[in-house]
Design a protein around this motif. Sequence first.
Motif, short mmCIF file in Angstrom:
data_model
loop_
_atom_site.label_atom_id
_atom_site.label_comp_id
_atom_site.label_asym_id
_atom_site.label_seq_id
_atom_site.Cartn_x
_atom_site.Cartn_y
_atom_site.Cartn_z
N SER A 47 47.32 23.27 3.96
CA SER A 47 47.75 24.18 2.51
C SER A 47 48.13 22.91 1.61
O SER A 47 49.26 22.38 1.94
CB SER A 47 48.99 25.02 2.96
N ILE A 48 47.34 22.68 0.71
CA ILE A 48 47.56 21.81 -0.41
C ILE A 48 47.10 22.35 -1.52
O ILE A 48 46.07 22.87 -1.85
CB ILE A 48 46.90 20.30 0.16
N LYS A 49 48.03 21.80 -2.47
CA LYS A 49 47.67 22.45 -4.02
C LYS A 49 46.54 21.28 -4.65
O LYS A 49 46.61 20.07 -4.68
CB LYS A 49 48.64 22.46 -4.78
N HIS A 50 45.38 21.89 -5.13
CA HIS A 50 44.24 20.95 -5.67
C HIS A 50 44.79 20.24 -6.94
O HIS A 50 43.92 19.62 -7.40
CB HIS A 50 42.90 21.74 -5.69
N ASP A 51 45.45 21.18 -7.57
CA ASP A 51 45.87 20.88 -9.04
C ASP A 51 47.14 19.76 -9.10
O ASP A 51 47.73 19.78 -10.04
CB ASP A 51 46.26 21.98 -9.76
N SER A 52 47.45 19.16 -8.08
CA SER A 52 48.72 18.28 -7.75
C SER A 52 48.19 16.90 -8.77
O SER A 52 49.24 16.06 -9.16
CB SER A 52 48.99 17.94 -6.46
N ALA A 53 46.90 16.68 -8.66
CA ALA A 53 46.47 15.17 -9.47
C ALA A 53 46.45 15.45 -10.81
O ALA A 53 46.23 16.59 -11.25
CB ALA A 53 45.17 14.82 -8.71
N SER A 54 46.98 14.37 -11.71
CA SER A 54 46.92 14.41 -12.85
C SER A 54 45.61 14.10 -13.63
O SER A 54 44.55 13.79 -12.74
CB SER A 54 47.82 13.64 -13.79
N ASP A 55 45.24 14.44 -15.06
CA ASP A 55 43.95 14.31 -15.41
C ASP A 55 43.70 12.78 -15.71
O ASP A 55 42.50 12.44 -15.31
CB ASP A 55 43.95 14.82 -16.84
N GLY A 56 44.83 12.04 -15.68
CA GLY A 56 44.34 10.56 -15.59
C GLY A 56 44.05 10.05 -14.34
O GLY A 56 42.93 9.09 -14.44
#
Length: 309
Positions: free
Chosen positions: A195-204
């Motif tokens: 279970s991990i959130k895919h949106d944890s990484a930033s756009d940069g």
Amino acid sequence: MPRTKASPKKCVKTTNSYPGTNTWVFLMKGDSLSNTDGGIPDVIKLKHPATNQPAMFVFSPGNTTVQEVLTFDENKRSWFIDDNVKSDGKMHLSTPIDPIFLVIPYLRKSQHVQPLDQCLWDEDFPETPRLAQCQNLKLTLIADRKGDESLQAYKFNEEKTLTWLQKKVERVVAVLKQKGIHVSQGAISATYVTSIKHDSASDGEYLKYAHGIVSEYLSEDLSKKLAQHLHVTDETESKKRKLSSPNDSTDEKRPKKEVAESESILKPKAPPDLPKPEKIQKSTVGKKELARQKAAAGSKSITSFFKKK
């Protein structure tokens, strides 16, 4: 471009009376590699746009499309082909590539307006002019066309190229987000987390990761220009800035006398000189010597008998 999992459309396997000599395990993707005339794809060598080293590519019949050949090689692997065993366990996989990436180094090298056939002439790689026949080769995206359209004379345009590469990077970012690929620093360990959130990484971080993928087909200087165009910071420069402490600049402004005094205060004082202890020589006496001295105790020396009485 990002390599996603897909089922191969065609598997090519060559067989002969001696399967151990000229047999490859080759997986090709795409229906465009075959035509109704019964032509077969051609595997040729071209110059890789990033390394300038020979690389394998596959042209479809009629040179309408080109694909890059990737080789997967692991130790201790073999293939069972019919009733024979092939000791070379390599597997070749073709993946589509935009032919513009292969043309960019030649356009950058020619400083004048030249027809495409002359620009792509390479003595080391004589099959390079095949790229001019590809269907999706739209050179107006990276170059300025001069003269009549039938002449096909172009001149490299760096601004157009960076804009075109920026769109490629943005498309890669969209694919990375759609596939949920982890691009942050903990991407390796994240594969083991259910279970991990895919949106944890930033756009940069997505932009930097996509820039690295596209840079696999660019020269080093063009990759740096693309990073500046995308405002992607270099990790090495940021690390250098973090490692340099702010006190270094203040010490340079201070007088040398104050710096020397401060250093003398911080340094521990050396202890006073102490007299060196004299070395004590220990005499080692063996067991035989002790026994001789004990036996000679109470006896007189032989010279005592010759003295005057």
